[in-house]
Design an enzyme around this catalytic site. Structure first.
Site, mmCIF file in Angstrom:
data_model
loop_
_atom_site.group_PDB
_atom_site.id
_atom_site.type_symbol
_atom_site.label_atom_id
_atom_site.label_comp_id
_atom_site.label_asym_id
_atom_site.label_seq_id
_atom_site.Cartn_x
_atom_site.Cartn_y
_atom_site.Cartn_z
ATOM 1 N N LYS A 67 0.802 -1.220 0.000
ATOM 2 C CA LYS A 67 0.000 0.000 0.000
ATOM 3 C C LYS A 67 0.839 1.276 0.000
ATOM 4 O O LYS A 67 0.498 2.251 -0.684
ATOM 5 C CB LYS A 67 -0.961 -0.004 1.187
ATOM 6 C CG LYS A 67 -2.028 -1.084 1.107
ATOM 7 C CD LYS A 67 -2.972 -1.014 2.295
ATOM 8 C CE LYS A 67 -4.032 -2.097 2.201
ATOM 9 N NZ LYS A 67 -5.024 -2.000 3.290
ATOM 10 N N ASP A 103 -9.889 2.436 2.616
ATOM 11 C CA ASP A 103 -9.914 1.640 3.835
ATOM 12 C C ASP A 103 -10.660 2.331 4.968
ATOM 13 O O ASP A 103 -11.499 1.725 5.650
ATOM 14 C CB ASP A 103 -8.492 1.316 4.296
ATOM 15 C CG ASP A 103 -7.854 0.185 3.514
ATOM 16 O OD1 ASP A 103 -8.589 -0.633 2.928
ATOM 17 O OD2 ASP A 103 -6.615 0.105 3.491
#
Length: 283
Positions: A67, A103
Site C-alpha cells: 500500500k 480503507d
C-alpha cells in the site's frame, strides 16, 4: 487495444476475497468484469503494475505489503490517500495511475452502519502504524473519535503517523512498552499483522486496556483475526468485530470509483459471513 480488466495486488494474495466480492458486485450491477489476483513482491511491484497497465489493467486494489509503495506509482492522490501515505485503490486514466485509499471509509461505514457503533468521543487505541493503520487513522478522526493513541512495535513509525495526521492535541504516539500504563479505551483497533503468519508473533496485550464498554476491532479477517478477538473476549470487551465488513465496504468504494455505481454490500457480506459464523458455532 487490450481488453480492460481489474485486479488485486498483494504478497501473498491467493487468500484474497476481492475477486469474489467484485464479481458479486458486477453481477448484481449488470457489469461484465474481469478481475484477477496478481502476486507481486515489493521488489517487483512497480514492474508488475507497468505490465498490468500495458495488458489492459484499468483499476486495481492493493493490499499488504504494497500500500505504501503504491503511492510512488501515482501521478495524483486523493486527499485521504495523501493523509494516509498509503494507496489501496488505483485507477488508470490518461496514461497515468491515480491513487485513493478507501480503507478508512470502509471501516467507518462498517462500524457505524452495520454494527451501529457511535464513534464520537471514544478514546481510541490504534495498534500499528503501517499501511492499514495509515489508511484508517484519518477516517477515525473525521468520524469524531476522541483521543487517538497510536502504538507500534517500531516507535519511529508511530511518531511519523502521528505527525502526518497533524492533530497533536488529539492524535499522538506512545511506546509499545507503555501499554500497561495507558489506561483503558472505548475503542481498540488492531491494524498490525500479528498472527497473520509464523513470522509475526501474536500480540501480548494487557487487559488493563479494556473496560465493559470497549469495542475491539481487528482489520484482519478469518484465521488472522482469531488471536486478537479471543483476547478481546477474554478481556471483557462489549463488542468484537473482525475486518470482513470493512473489506466489503472498502471494495464497494473502489467499485463505485471505477464503475460509477455503489453496489449493495449486504448480500455478499451475508454470503461471506455465513460459513464463518457456522465454523465459529462448531468450534
Amino acid at each position: 487495444m487490450p481488453n480492460a480488466y481489474y485486479a488485486v495486488f498483494g504478497h501473498p494474495v491467493s487468500h484474497s476475497l476481492s475477486p469474489r466480492i467484485h464479481g458479486a458486485f458486477a453481477q448484481a450491477s449488470g457489469i461484465a468484469l474481469d478481475y484477477r489476483r496478481i502476486d507481486a513482491s515489493p521488489e517487483d511491484f512497480h514492474a508488475a503494475l507497468q505490465r498490468f497497465a500495458a495488458d489492459g489493467g484499468r483499476g486495481a486494489n492493493v493490499t499488504l505489503p504494497l500500500k505504501e509503495l503504491a503511492v510512488a506509482a501515482c501521478s495524483t492522490l486523493t486527499e485521504r490517500a495523501r493523509l494516509a501515505g498509503a494507496v489501496n485503490t488505483l485507477a488508470w486514466s490518461d496514461g497515468q495511475w491515480h491513487g485513493d485509499n478507501t480503507d478508512g471509509a470502509g471501516l467507518v461505514r462498517d462500524l457505524t452502519s452495520r454494527h451501529a457503533l457511535d464513534l464520537r468521543g471514544r478514546r481510541t487505541l490504534l495498534l500499528g502504524a503501517g499501511g492499514a493503520a495509515r489508511g484508517v487513522a484519518p477516517a477515525l478522526l473525521e468520524a469524531g473519535v476522541g483521543e487517538l493513541v497510536i502504538v507500534n512495535r517500531n516507535p519511529a513509525r508511530a511518531d511519523a503517523l502521528s505527525d502526518a495526521l497533524g492533530q497533536p492535541g488529539r492524535a499522538h504516539s506512545r511506546y509499545w512498552e507503555d501499554l500497561a500504563s495507558l489506561g483503558d479505551f472505548e475503542l481498540i483497533v488492531n491494524a498490525t499483522s500479528a498472527g497473520r503468519s509464523e513470522h509475526d508473533p501474536l500480540l501480548e496485550l494487557p487487559f488493563s486496556l479494556t473496560n465493559d464498554l470497549t469495542g475491539a476491532v481487528d482489520l484482519n479477517y478469518g484465521p488472522a483475526s482469531i488471536p486478537f478477538l479471543a483476547w478481546a473476549r477474554a478481556g471483557g470487551c462489549r463488542v468484537q468485530i473482525d475486518g470482513l465488513g470493512m473489506l466489503v465496504e472498502q471494495a464497494a468504494e473502489s467499485f463505485q470509483l471505477w464503475h460509477g455505481q455503489r453496489p449493495d454490500t449486504d448480500p455478499i457480506y451475508a454470503e461471506l459471513r455465513a460459513p464463518r459464523d457456522a465454523s465459529a458455532a462448531i468450534s
